[in-house]
Write an enzyme that holds these catalytic residues in place. Structure first.
Site: not given
Lengths: 419, 419
Positions: A129, A136, A145, A202, A204, A236, A240, A243, A247, A256, A260, A352, A366
């Site tokens: 991925d 994104h 972050r 997501e 994709e 996907d 959240r 994750q 992560y 994830k 998928t 994404t 988003e």
């Protein structure tokens, strides 16, 4: 209404303007309920052309023994492994058989797509991925972050990617069971545990690798066309809250790996050559092994449809992979620059696909700013993340090389609670 | 010298004290050079018991049709998929056939292990790599993130893991081609590109999952014994300069994906039951789904041997997985708590196994403090990271249930320059 040119016309009723006309001809795998195994098919209108049966019926003459054997196999893997000349010869043969020309005797064997069971179109090998959309990446950086530059230091120099779980790549229509897991604790408390409260999508585009390569071999950007057989829409699914807790430092895992979804129909690159476009200028310049030679973005209108349980389907986002910063060729060249071997059935996805404007984002995190700005639905309800019973369906449309509608195989799934 | 008890004695010359005696009987896949495909075998001393040929010779009587079919297949996958009762019945049958008891007619078919070509013992499905050693995690945190707590906030609450590349899992003996890639630039410069200057090892133990599970199913800690067939030594080769530049925010990718070597011989859990021990007390307490029920660490002396090109083999580290903070059952329970399906041939590995003391670390980045404290070799040379021509061999020893030596299949590879 425009007249369909003779070269683009199929004898199959309704096919020409269905999105699955003669200019498209995507491949999938199906079971007919008669108890045999999966078989390879080509989608034409609301029908599946049964390739093994069509070979037996003499509708697909002139192919080699290897090509005939590939058409008698359960899915796309055998045909992909034969390489591009075989892909082209089979495609031309199927086009003749389904076209309304002199050379078609209409002996191809068709089944109604609603009456077959759809399987994965190929056997997934490894699944990579990506993170190719600048929009994104910046959106997620701001949310995950907030104290750092939203674009990681490496991001403009290499197409960031990671390995997803190939064993949970599922075909469109598979129910998505809401995953359980840990999420971030308040200071000092144990981590909360339960079904995810932030189940997301997501949007994709996936690229299916056709050929085995040996250890130590790197696919050059200029040769990617020999390796990528086709494209599929990908959702996907992402949790959240799971994750964001798990992560660091080794990347996404259980947020994830539960599922998928991919479309049932793989669109050959040969059907979408005319949709290939260059991505945006890259600044700073990329290293030599990533320098683009051909356009490897695709101009496709992708639409995201949400249907609440018992409710109406509504469009919640529209996006397009044409503006991705990193293209499919750069992703594959990068993924193999270290000499990693490829296998038939490897898939790499864009990550994404998001635009800048509101309602062009490819994920709910988003679209709703991590739930802070819920979407208002037509029935008055609101959505932050997905609820049980919600169905999400991704579609993508363009025109084929003849100017007729081309619709990628849709990918959809409905959310079920964990048992 | 201790007398080998009758129950532990094999009629195969030299087997009893070889590390591959009657108490071990690991499985592998081999080709005999006669042109047929790969076949399943059991290692006994310096021989491979050809299982298909031994079935045909009548040496393995009393098995079911499904078990016989599994023994005639190319690798372990079919036998693993039959489940634990079949594993036990086949193991007991092979033990009778190779044991020096009344019920062995010595009709089992043996080939010298040096005269066959070794293949992967199973077909890898997905590969999950862990981060189970607290010592390793702290060592790498100090080196990669010197300004932060070396233990990530989530680390004591969940067994951190990520997906590696299954398609580049290779069998012991496969040459390792030094990967090329980008590494961190000095400020403002383009990233340097070339063969990695920091080629490293990671000493790990891998666990092979036997059974398919459906989407939505989570393996409880208490049931892990039904799912894990066996163990293998793993060397997860790593390029530290590539990894440290690429890994934010989605984790390791090209710094790992070029190759992961596994031993040729899978040791059944049934051969190492007596080596199972509890890991250290966990504080803070873990969530219910991670609470240990049985011991799932293994007490094995792992040795790391480095042989420079043309030089002598020397021991550079000795480590033991018995002290890993997260055990194999916790890793598998965690990896499926979100409902991720498993497939026969999935492998999850511990992550690097390191101790506290110098020369108990499982990687060169730790052994040499990222090259700042080179290892001095016996011939006067020094090593920071691996040089072309270096061979690394991991071995692991214990006693079997009869008190005889048990040696896990070794895993080794030699470094070659990129072409």
């Amino acid at each position: 209404m425009a007249v369909v040119s003779a070269a683009a016309r199929s004898w199959v009723r309704g096919a020409d303007r269905s999105g699955f006309g003669l200019g498209h001809l995507p491949y999938g795998s199906f079971l007919d309920g008669a108890g045999g195994g999966a078989r390879l098919g080509v989608r034409i209108g609301e029908f599946v052309c049964d390739l093994a049966a069509s070979v037996d019926a003499g509708a697909l003459g002139g192919l080699s023994d290897a090509e005939n054997a590939a058409l008698r196999s359960p899915n796309l893997n055998a045909l992909m492994a034969l390489g591009r000349p075989a892909w082209r010869s089979v495609r031309a043969c199927v086009k003749r058989a389904l076209g309304d020309g002199e050379r078609s005797d209409r002996s191809a064997v068709l089944l109604a797509v609603d009456e077959v069971k759809i399987a994965l179109p190929f056997t997934p090998a490894d699944y990579i991925d990506g993170y190719a959309s600048r929009e994104h990446t910046e959106h997620l950086g701001q949310l995950f972050r907030p104290d750092e530059d939203p674009l990681p230091a490496n991001w403009l120099h290499l197409p960031v990617g990671y390995h997803g779980r190939a064993g949970t790549v599922v075909v469109s229509g598979t129910e998505i069971i809401r995953p359980r897991g840990q999420s971030s604790p308040d200071n000092g408390d144990p981590p909360p545990f339960g079904p995810t409260a932030k189940l997301d999508i997501e949007v994709e585009l996936g690229f299916i690798n056709a050929l085995d390569t040996p250890l130590g071999f790197s696919v050059p950007v200029r040769a990617v066309g020999e390796h990528i057989f086709g494209i599929v829409l990908v959702n996907d699914w992402s949790a959240r809250d799971i994750q964001s807790w798990e992560y660091r430092p080794l990347g996404p895992f259980l947020g994830k790996s539960f599922a998928t979804s991919i479309a049932a129909w793989v669109t050959p690159i040969d059907a979408v050559e005319h949709l290939r476009v260059h991505g945006p200028k890259q600044d700073p310049p990329v290293l030599d092994y990533l320098t683009r030679t051909e356009p490897w973005n695709f101009d496709l209108q992708i639409q995201v449809w949400l249907t609440p349980s018992g409710g109406q389907s509504e469009l919640i986002s529209t996006t397009n992979p044409k503006n991705l910063y990193w293209d499919a060729a750069q992703q594959l060249a990068h993924a193999t620059i270290n000499g990693a071997a490829l296998r038939t059935g490897d898939m790499h996805a864009t990550g994404t696909i998001s635009g800048t404007a509101h309602r062009t984002e490819g994920s709910l995190i988003e679209l709703t700013r991590d739930g802070q700005q819920p979407l208002s639905l037509n029935d008055g309800a609101q959505r932050t993340y997905l609820q049980d019973g919600d169905n999400v369906r991704l579609t993508a449309t363009a025109l084929d090389a003849h100017g007729q509608p081309l619709t990628l195989g849709p990918v959809e799934g409905t959310i079920k609670p964990p048992s």
